[in-house]
Design a protein around this motif. Structure first.
Motif, mmCIF file in Angstrom:
data_model
loop_
_atom_site.group_PDB
_atom_site.id
_atom_site.type_symbol
_atom_site.label_atom_id
_atom_site.label_comp_id
_atom_site.label_asym_id
_atom_site.label_seq_id
_atom_site.Cartn_x
_atom_site.Cartn_y
_atom_site.Cartn_z
ATOM 1 N N SER A 110 0.831 -1.204 0.000
ATOM 2 C CA SER A 110 0.000 0.000 0.000
ATOM 3 C C SER A 110 0.865 1.253 0.000
ATOM 4 O O SER A 110 1.836 1.345 0.749
ATOM 5 N N CYS B 281 -0.280 -7.386 -2.249
ATOM 6 C CA CYS B 281 -1.341 -6.445 -2.601
ATOM 7 C C CYS B 281 -0.971 -5.023 -2.221
ATOM 8 O O CYS B 281 -0.213 -4.784 -1.289
ATOM 9 N N GLY C 233 -5.701 -1.548 -2.508
ATOM 10 C CA GLY C 233 -6.967 -2.140 -2.946
ATOM 11 C C GLY C 233 -6.930 -3.659 -2.908
ATOM 12 O O GLY C 233 -6.991 -4.319 -3.949
ATOM 13 N N HIS D 101 -9.119 -5.767 -2.162
ATOM 14 C CA HIS D 101 -10.318 -6.374 -2.756
ATOM 15 C C HIS D 101 -10.203 -6.538 -4.271
ATOM 16 O O HIS D 101 -10.791 -7.454 -4.830
ATOM 17 N N SER D 102 -9.439 -5.688 -4.923
ATOM 18 C CA SER D 102 -9.270 -5.842 -6.368
ATOM 19 C C SER D 102 -7.958 -6.539 -6.735
ATOM 20 O O SER D 102 -7.875 -7.192 -7.766
ATOM 21 N N ASP D 103 -6.933 -6.435 -5.883
ATOM 22 C CA ASP D 103 -5.659 -7.103 -6.149
ATOM 23 C C ASP D 103 -5.737 -8.610 -5.903
ATOM 24 O O ASP D 103 -5.066 -9.385 -6.584
ATOM 25 N N ASP D 104 -6.516 -9.014 -4.900
ATOM 26 C CA ASP D 104 -6.674 -10.432 -4.562
ATOM 27 C C ASP D 104 -8.112 -10.680 -4.111
ATOM 28 O O ASP D 104 -8.382 -10.873 -2.923
ATOM 29 N N PRO D 105 -9.060 -10.658 -5.055
ATOM 30 C CA PRO D 105 -10.465 -10.803 -4.673
ATOM 31 C C PRO D 105 -10.770 -12.117 -3.948
ATOM 32 O O PRO D 105 -11.593 -12.136 -3.029
ATOM 33 N N ASP D 106 -10.124 -13.199 -4.329
ATOM 34 C CA ASP D 106 -10.379 -14.482 -3.661
ATOM 35 C C ASP D 106 -9.874 -14.471 -2.223
ATOM 36 O O ASP D 106 -10.554 -14.953 -1.313
ATOM 37 N N PHE E 247 -9.396 -11.775 -0.359
ATOM 38 C CA PHE E 247 -10.245 -10.829 0.351
ATOM 39 C C PHE E 247 -11.551 -11.495 0.756
ATOM 40 O O PHE E 247 -11.979 -11.405 1.911
ATOM 41 N N ASP E 248 -12.156 -12.209 -0.180
ATOM 42 C CA ASP E 248 -13.413 -12.917 0.078
ATOM 43 C C ASP E 248 -13.243 -13.943 1.198
ATOM 44 O O ASP E 248 -14.076 -14.030 2.101
#
Length: 57
Positions: free
Chosen positions: A7, A33, A36, A38-43, A45-46
């Protein structure tokens, strides 16, 4: 607390201090990451968000 290690907004040492000062806070650091997660590693993050939600009553 979710933090991207790359970041440009918040460095990891500051995220660690924030988490240490907030009771019952777990810090999840994503090494590859930026701000962001949530957009760099959506899986990832989920997964972290679902794990958190599953532990709520």
């Amino acid at each position: 607390m979710i933090h991207g290690k790359k970041s440009f907004v918040l460095d990891t040492s500051q995220a660690e201090l924030m988490a240490a000062r907030r009771p019952n806070t777990k810090l999840e650091v994503f090494d590859e990451c930026g701000h962001g997660v949530h957009s760099d590693d959506p899986d990832g993050f989920d997964r972290v968000v679902r794990d958190f939600l599953d532990k709520l009553d």
